[in-house]
Design an enzyme around this catalytic site. Structure first.
Site, PDB file in Angstrom:
ATOM      1  N   CYS A   1       0.826  -1.213   0.000  1.00  0.00           N
ATOM      2  CA  CYS A   1       0.000   0.000   0.000  1.00  0.00           C
ATOM      3  C   CYS A   1       0.857   1.258   0.000  1.00  0.00           C
ATOM      4  O   CYS A   1       2.078   1.192   0.072  1.00  0.00           O
ATOM      5  CB  CYS A   1      -0.909  -0.011   1.218  1.00  0.00           C
ATOM      6  SG  CYS A   1      -0.004   0.076   2.778  1.00  0.00           S
TER       7      CYS A   1
ATOM      8  N   ALA B   1       3.248   1.612   2.844  1.00  0.00           N
ATOM      9  CA  ALA B   1       4.459   0.813   2.629  1.00  0.00           C
ATOM     10  C   ALA B   1       5.424   1.561   1.717  1.00  0.00           C
ATOM     11  O   ALA B   1       6.645   1.501   1.902  1.00  0.00           O
ATOM     12  CB  ALA B   1       4.103  -0.549   2.043  1.00  0.00           C
TER      13      ALA B   1
ATOM     14  N   ARG C   1      12.967  -4.455   6.320  1.00  0.00           N
ATOM     15  CA  ARG C   1      13.413  -4.166   4.960  1.00  0.00           C
ATOM     16  C   ARG C   1      14.936  -4.076   4.826  1.00  0.00           C
ATOM     17  O   ARG C   1      15.462  -3.902   3.750  1.00  0.00           O
ATOM     18  CB  ARG C   1      12.745  -2.890   4.451  1.00  0.00           C
ATOM     19  CG  ARG C   1      12.702  -2.867   2.943  1.00  0.00           C
ATOM     20  CD  ARG C   1      11.641  -1.975   2.381  1.00  0.00           C
ATOM     21  NE  ARG C   1      11.821  -1.899   0.955  1.00  0.00           N
ATOM     22  CZ  ARG C   1      12.550  -0.984   0.349  1.00  0.00           C
ATOM     23  NH1 ARG C   1      13.134  -0.024   1.045  1.00  0.00           N
ATOM     24  NH2 ARG C   1      12.691  -0.992  -0.959  1.00  0.00           N
TER      25      ARG C   1
ATOM     26  N   HIS D   1       5.153   6.268  -2.831  1.00  0.00           N
ATOM     27  CA  HIS D   1       6.445   6.859  -3.218  1.00  0.00           C
ATOM     28  C   HIS D   1       6.231   8.293  -3.670  1.00  0.00           C
ATOM     29  O   HIS D   1       6.942   9.207  -3.262  1.00  0.00           O
ATOM     30  CB  HIS D   1       7.085   6.099  -4.384  1.00  0.00           C
ATOM     31  CG  HIS D   1       7.266   4.633  -4.156  1.00  0.00           C
ATOM     32  ND1 HIS D   1       7.064   3.710  -5.153  1.00  0.00           N
ATOM     33  CD2 HIS D   1       7.642   3.927  -3.063  1.00  0.00           C
ATOM     34  CE1 HIS D   1       7.311   2.498  -4.679  1.00  0.00           C
ATOM     35  NE2 HIS D   1       7.653   2.598  -3.418  1.00  0.00           N
TER      36      HIS D   1
END
Lengths: 509, 481
Positions: B62, B65, B96, B195
């Site tokens: 999503c 994220a 991550r 992003h």
């Protein structure tokens, strides 16, 4: 250049090489940091009593909590039914997170779908997503049941699962008689264990509502493990013990197969699990044992109302815990505890006898889910060890009362302090200002071990950085032995490391 | 030639086969995301950046994220509040592998889960007051934090909280940069919008508040290495090459970045963009507003590394060009030794990829350096421009799958039986059970770095380990053969 084809250095060695150490120094020139002296000063301060007091004044900020959110628990619960696809109504990112969380813990696949609600669903509601989602999931994954839970997005906009599932059926997404147990699982209430409880109650309601109970005459009971990171091995151990007792036990939600499938060339999306027939029959069992009673409060209440006897245990680890489990089952079913299990009990007591000198008086800090903390604390007390700091981020009032009483009942619990609702940043202050010998908790405890130096014994959920722990039970006398060895191994490793340069580096311990 | 034709026919048949299982409406939609690449075409012939189908096991995440997990989270000297209920921050806590140097909890905050842990009352009455208090408590307990970002989870945008107003107020009160990010998980169709929103927040809440008239001693060789998240140390094994070729890396981001380094972007002479997908937005903005050019480079495998170092050097004077050649020459022996050691064990092996960001194309060259062949690839959250750029990497007949579902990927792998699959943790255990060697290509399967010449050696070792492990010979019991 340190790298070579003969001896390939990866991150764990490469960045220790001088060319990288120099790079890090050059980089510091651009970072705008505050210098090593200031960092050391603040680092020391964060371990002081003054900092601890400030830290415990927090009212809003949560740092490193030991809890997750409701739908994670719902997915685990749903995974334990035969051919069942966990389906989460709401944003899709949540499901990606749940799946990867279980992947990292079990090192196994985890199948679950989302109905991928986006902005338009936020405005108009997620009915269309449900209608299409059930149809697609049904066609592609051919489940026997679809178990629906919710993300916080769906909860905030107030989607009604009952109405949505009915509408989807009317629109022909799935057959009218297709089973869709469901539960609302808002992330802003409780934790992952609450979500597990809600989903479990969803299943029970789906199968039992409106049915008349007629108790069986055979020694037949239900057992539910609750949100259990060791479900694979624990459920198998429970089944084995019940077989020894001659008790027909249905594990309600049993993910022990789906999270432990073989590597034999075939991927099994579904494997094992409680069947539809078992769920129907489970209503007529003599009673239901909840292995994690605090985390299954609503389900237990429902089962009691359905007319069954309910036994609520608290993740029984060790001798007395397992005794209580077996005696409860004996009472429910009238079956005697067999000599074979008595033999196992004796062996666990024998093992404790052999090792008690290394355990007596050792101080422990613990964090984790409520029932597991009760089970582990009880075990530590029977080993003569002293639980000192007990942090439970997702504590309930019932838990606080029970664990306080547990500590008060033992001379080894006198120093024990209970910290409901606190997180691992609180735990950091506790460990820094009132040191203990060992810490018990999930992999997230490794940062505490690094910062404070308290050796971490990994018991709990999630375990990300050690492999296969979930393949060994922590319940039953066998499980008690496993936990005992985990604790002892850390004690001996720590002792060896501490005495490497001294005469105390004994061969025989 | 006939082998390619066979592959094409097989791949087309495979696509039809998976589509048959979907309900009609869904099949029509999915058909647009699957294709067989035809050489000479300007793109891969698939639609992308479109909503995932409900009820279909998408691998996507999503917007949260994309922002917290990818762009903002790695900025190490800020605290990133997962604002909302506890889950999002919990699942993305330290998973991550964005490596950083620093003292966690003191002057660096990467491996921490910082959350406002919303309760029912926060949903009912709003969370702005709680946020206000969270920020106060952060400043008291973490005095070396250089800023705070507020990473919105789903409820924030639904309950009408005004995190921008809180940020403005608190920024003045506590004299720290505050960055509210509207990355609620329901926005957009994948990580990708996260992003973009995260990039916009850099523009609005970092660049627009920084003073670029303040004195700064620049050199003609100043670069910012960006959109490298330093997974397993990738940015470090990249940076070392840039520095060796005479460039001054004045900022790195967002892996192992400080806020100060992020502020450096407009000061650079060139922005070096590794993951185009996740940070092209801010690169384009810096180009437009500050006149700094950007360059997408690729440091996977010696062929692409040499190409990229030369491409970067072309922006600078001859001294840099010469040094770039020296760097390439310096590492040739290492790369050759790696190829000599591993190519005989890997040559001819077929790879299927399904990853995010830049990897579905960028790693193709590294496999080819080892004599391996990528026969299928696709993006979790790519856009049309990604699929255009992919044409420079893939061969005729390659199977292309956008936002592939677990169901499709399993079917494809079953039929193609590649020698290796490179994808994520959600796929890893499925394919390993099927007896297909696998490497996680998001986290480098807890290995890395894979970037740069140092990283290539590790990449080659890891692919060899995966494919040539003795375990694959044991999948079938001997009495079953």
């Amino acid at each position: 250049m340190s790298q070579s084809a003969e001896k390939v250095l990866d991150h764990s060695a490469l960045f220790e090489e001088p060319e990288y150490k120099e790079l890090f120094e050059r980089k510091k020139g651009f970072e705008g940091g505050c210098g090593a002296a200031k960092v050391q000063e603040i680092a020391d301060w964060t371990k002081s009593m003054e900092y601890r007091e400030l830290n415990f004044k927090r009212e809003a900020l949560v740092v490193n909590p030991a809890k997750a959110c409701q739908p994670l628990g719902a997915v685990l619960c749903a995974s334990g039914f035969e051919g069942t696809l966990p389906y989460v109504h709401g944003s899709q990112g949540c499901v990606a997170y749940f799946r990867s969380h279980f992947n990292r813990h079990f090192k196994e696949p985890c199948s679950a779908v989302s109905d991928s609600m986006t902005e338009d669903a936020a405005v108009f509601g997620g009915l269309n997503n449900m209608v299409d989602g059930l149809a697609n999931a049904h066609a592609l994954y051919k489940p026997k049941m679809i178990a629906v839970s919710t993300t916080c997005m769906a909860e905030v906009i107030g989607d009604d699962l009952d109405a949505f599932v009915k509408t989807a059926k009317q629109k022909g997404s799935i057959p009218e008689d297709f089973r869709v147990p469901f539960a609302h699982t808002p992330s802003f209430v409780g934790s992952h264990v609450t979500g597990y409880d809600n989903m479990l109650k969803g299943f029970l309601t789906h199968f039992w509502d409106g049915k008349t109970r007629s108790e069986v005459t055979t020694p037949s009971i239900n057992i539910n493990g609750g949100f259990d990171g060791y479900c694979v091995a624990n459920n198998r151990e429970l089944k084995r013990m019940m077989k020894e007792m001659g008790v027909a036990a249905t594990i309600i939600s049993d993910p022990s197969e789906v999270f432990d499938t073989p590597a034999d060339g075939e991927f099994r999306m579904y494997s094992g699990g409680t069947t539809i027939e078992q769920m129907d029959a489970a209503l007529n069992a003599k009673g239901t044992v909840f292995m994690q009673g605090i985390s299954a409060a609503k389900s237990a209440e429902y089962v009691e109302k359905a007319g069954q006897k309910v036994v609520s245990l608290h993740s029984p680890v060790g001798v007395a815990g397992t005794d209580a489990l077996l005696m409860a089952v004996a009472e429910l079913t009238g079956q005697a505890i067999p000599a074979s299990l008595e033999m196992e009990r004796g062996r666990l007591v024998d093992a404790i006898t052999d090792s008690q000198a290394y355990l007596h008086g050792k101080k422990f800090a613990l964090f984790g889910d409520p029932d597991l903390l009760l089970g582990l604390t009880a075990f530590l007390l029977e080993l003569g060890a002293e639980p000192v700091h007990i942090v439970c981020t997702n504590a309930t009032k019932d838990w606080t009362a029970k664990i306080t009483a547990l500590l008060a009942a033992s001379p080894f619990g006198k120093e024990g302090k209970v910290w409901p609702g606190k997180d691992l940043w609180h735990m950091r202050s506790l460990l820094a200002t009132e040191p203990v010998d060992f810490l018990i908790g999930s992999s997230h405890g490794k940062y505490l071990e690094r910062d404070i130096g308290t050796p971490l014994i990994r018991i709990g959920f999630p375990i990300f950085d050690r492999h296969h722990h979930h393949r060994f039970p922590i319940w039953g006398y066998q499980g008690g032995l496993n936990v005992l060895v985990k604790i002892l191994d850390k004690i001996f490793d720590t002792l060896d490391a501490k005495t490497t340069d001294s005469a105390s580096f004994d061969l025989v311990r | 030639m006939s082998a390619v034709l066979d592959d094409k026919t097989r791949n087309r048949a495979l696509i039809n086969e998976v589509l048959e299982v979907y309900p009609e409406k869904a099949a029509k939609k999915r058909a647009k995301h699957l294709n067989v690449y035809e050489e000479g075409k300007p793109d891969c012939g698939v639609k992308s950046n479109i909503k995932s189908l409900p009820g279909v096991m998408t691998i996507r995440g999503c917007a949260y994220a994309g922002s917290k997990g990818v762009v903002w989270g790695p900025i190490k000297d800020m605290m990133h509040i997962s604002h909302g209920p506890v889950g999002c921050g919990q699942y993305s806590w330290s998973t991550r592998r964005n490596y950083y140097n620093g003292t966690t909890g003191v002057d660096a905050f990467g491996a921490m889960q910082v959350t406002s842990d919303f309760q029912e009352k926060d949903i009912v009455f709003g969370g702005d007051k709680k946020l206000d208090k969270v920020i106060d408590e952060i400043t008291q307990l973490f005095p070396l934090a250089k800023g705070i970002s507020i990473q919105s989870e789903c409820p924030i945008g639904l309950i009408g909280d005004d995190i921008e107003a809180v940020s403005k107020k608190k920024s003045k009160e506590v004299n720290l940069p505050m960055v509210p990010v509207r990355c609620e998980g329901f926005r957009g169709v994948s990580q990708s919008l996260g992003h973009h929103i995260a990039n916009d927040a850099i523009r609005d809440w970092v660049f627009d508040k920084a003073d670029y008239n303040a004195p700064f001693e620049s050199t003609p060789y100043d670069v910012v290495l960006m959109a490298d998240y330093n997974i397993g140390g990738d940015a470090w094994s990249s940076r070392i090459l840039l520095e060796e070729m005479g460039l001054r890396v004045i900022g790195q981001g967002t892996g192992d970045a400080t806020l100060k380094e992020i502020e450096m972007m407009p000061r650079a002479k060139l922005l070096l963009l590794h993951c185009y997908r996740s940070m092209n937005y801010i690169a384009r903005h810096v180009e437009e507003k500050y006149g700094v050019p950007w360059f997408e480079y690729n440091l996977f495998g010696p062929t692409k590394i040499a190409e990229s170092l030369r491409g970067i050097a072309a922006f600078f004077d001859d001294s840099i060009k010469e040094k770039a050649e020296q760097v390439i020459a310096k590492y040739t022996a290492l790369s050759q030794a790696v190829i000599d050691k591993y190519k005989p064990r890997l040559a001819g092996k077929k790879v299927m990829l399904y990853v995010g960001g830049l990897r579905p194309r960028h790693v193709v060259g590294a496999y080819e350096d080892l004599g391996m062949e990528v026969c299928g690839t696709g993006y979790e959250f790519g856009h049309g421009d990604d699929y255009q750029r992919t044409t420079h990497y893939v061969k005729d007949g390659t199977l292309i799958y956008d936002d592939v579902s677990s169901f499709e990927l399993e079917k494809f792998a079953e039929k193609i039986r590649p020698d290796l699959i490179g994808s994520g943790v959600k796929e890893k255990y499925i394919f390993q059970k099927m007896g297909i060697p696998f490497r996680q290509m998001h986290s480098w399967d807890y290995s890395g770095p894979y970037h740069g010449f140092d990283g290539f050696a590790i990449f080659a070792r890891d692919m060899d380990m995966a494919i040539n492990s003795p375990v694959w010979a044991m999948t079938k019991a001997p009495w079953k053969k």
